[in-house]
Scaffold this motif. Structure first.
Motif, mmCIF file in Angstrom:
data_model
loop_
_atom_site.group_PDB
_atom_site.id
_atom_site.type_symbol
_atom_site.label_atom_id
_atom_site.label_comp_id
_atom_site.label_asym_id
_atom_site.label_seq_id
_atom_site.Cartn_x
_atom_site.Cartn_y
_atom_site.Cartn_z
ATOM 1 N N THR A 1 0.376 -1.421 0.033
ATOM 2 C CA THR A 1 0.091 -0.188 0.243
ATOM 3 C C THR A 1 0.751 0.503 -0.150
ATOM 4 O O THR A 1 1.584 1.366 0.677
ATOM 5 C CB THR A 1 -0.699 -0.092 0.845
ATOM 6 N N LEU A 2 0.569 2.520 -1.218
ATOM 7 C CA LEU A 2 1.529 3.254 -0.966
ATOM 8 C C LEU A 2 0.553 4.893 -0.686
ATOM 9 O O LEU A 2 -0.822 4.458 -1.632
ATOM 10 C CB LEU A 2 2.073 3.616 -2.461
ATOM 11 N N ASP A 3 1.212 5.324 -0.363
ATOM 12 C CA ASP A 3 0.149 6.436 0.272
ATOM 13 C C ASP A 3 0.165 7.636 -1.213
ATOM 14 O O ASP A 3 1.510 7.928 -1.304
ATOM 15 C CB ASP A 3 1.100 7.696 1.341
ATOM 16 N N ALA A 4 -0.568 8.539 -1.918
ATOM 17 C CA ALA A 4 -0.668 8.946 -3.175
ATOM 18 C C ALA A 4 -1.099 10.119 -2.329
ATOM 19 O O ALA A 4 -2.014 10.719 -1.588
ATOM 20 C CB ALA A 4 -1.871 8.594 -4.012
ATOM 21 N N ARG A 5 -0.509 11.024 -3.628
ATOM 22 C CA ARG A 5 -0.980 12.411 -3.107
ATOM 23 C C ARG A 5 -0.698 13.088 -4.581
ATOM 24 O O ARG A 5 0.241 13.055 -5.379
ATOM 25 C CB ARG A 5 0.271 13.319 -2.189
ATOM 26 N N LEU A 6 -1.789 14.235 -5.109
ATOM 27 C CA LEU A 6 -2.458 15.005 -6.400
ATOM 28 C C LEU A 6 -1.594 15.600 -6.045
ATOM 29 O O LEU A 6 -1.356 16.788 -5.305
ATOM 30 C CB LEU A 6 -3.689 14.896 -6.298
ATOM 31 N N HIS A 7 -0.025 16.100 -7.496
ATOM 32 C CA HIS A 7 0.924 17.000 -7.288
ATOM 33 C C HIS A 7 0.129 18.038 -8.045
ATOM 34 O O HIS A 7 0.308 19.243 -7.636
ATOM 35 C CB HIS A 7 1.921 16.595 -7.890
ATOM 36 N N GLY A 8 -1.124 18.028 -9.133
ATOM 37 C CA GLY A 8 -0.707 18.954 -9.807
ATOM 38 C C GLY A 8 -1.347 18.113 -11.219
ATOM 39 O O GLY A 8 -1.104 17.205 -11.832
#
Length: 213
Positions: free
Chosen positions: A156-163
């Protein structure tokens, strides 16, 4: 193992408090090219990784004295993006094992050998998502299968929308994500020098995807 740090909190606070007139005086072209950071505004569709602007890195503890980093190149992959419902999105990332690179040439070659990643027997590393769980306006947890050293495990990875937005140079719709996570390399059969070189390996992925027409 790897935690994101808030960068320049004082500066950020100052910018938020700055007079709105600053925004009004920004060049119109710059405003038009500003990236979007709300998932619902990101264009849905099929995307492919931009290999020139995607980085896959790893970090291990070297005998507890320092953190040692390396990376992989020649990254490829695809993204099926549902901008209105990100939980329905899916993606995969592939990289050649032999593309591993560190600041030390001798170590780089050693990592490709049979005692480590064994690039000849296991030429590809693959992550394929299976489930996306939205945890915030720009955050999600992505669970999928990681195949490394011939072994496949659920990660499981933590994902963050950069843009996201239109690349002003090539005019392609582009979306970027940061993904982080931790694995135990021994679970994938890579046990050399554990625990002198940490069993835990931090993963750092900064991925840019371009929309396909």
């Amino acid at each position: 193992m790897i935690q994101r740090r808030l960068l320049f909190p004082i500066l950020a606070a100052a910018l938020v408090a700055a007079p709105a007139v600053f925004a009004d005086t920004a060049p119109k072209a710059a405003k038009a090219q500003a990236v979007k950071t709300e998932p619902v505004k990101v264009e849905s569709g099929a995307y492919a990784i931009d290999p020139d602007h995607t980085q896959v890195g790893f970090v291990v503890s070297h005998m507890g004295f320092s953190e040692f980093r390396g990376r992989f190149g020649d990254v490829s992959g695809t993204l099926q993006l549902d901008g209105a419902n990100p939980a329905k999105s899916s993606f995969d990332i592939k990289l050649p094992t032999a593309s591993v690179n560190t600041p030390v040439d001798k170590l780089t070659e050693e990592l490709k050998a049979a005692d480590w990643l064994d690039a000849k027997a296991h030429p590809e590393i693959l992550f394929k998502s299976q489930k996306v769980t939205v945890t915030g306006p720009r955050q999600a947890k992505v669970t999928g299968e990681l195949t490394l050293h011939g072994v496949t495990k659920t990660v499981t990875l933590d994902a963050r929308l950069h843009g996201a937005g239109v690349n002003p140079l090539n005019k392609k719709v582009t979306v970027g994500f940061d993904l982080t996570g931790t694995i135990k390399r021994s679970e994938f059969g890579v046990t050399k020098y554990v625990p002198l070189i940490s069993d835990e390996v931090g993963l750092e992925i900064s991925a840019a995807f371009e929309k396909q027409n």
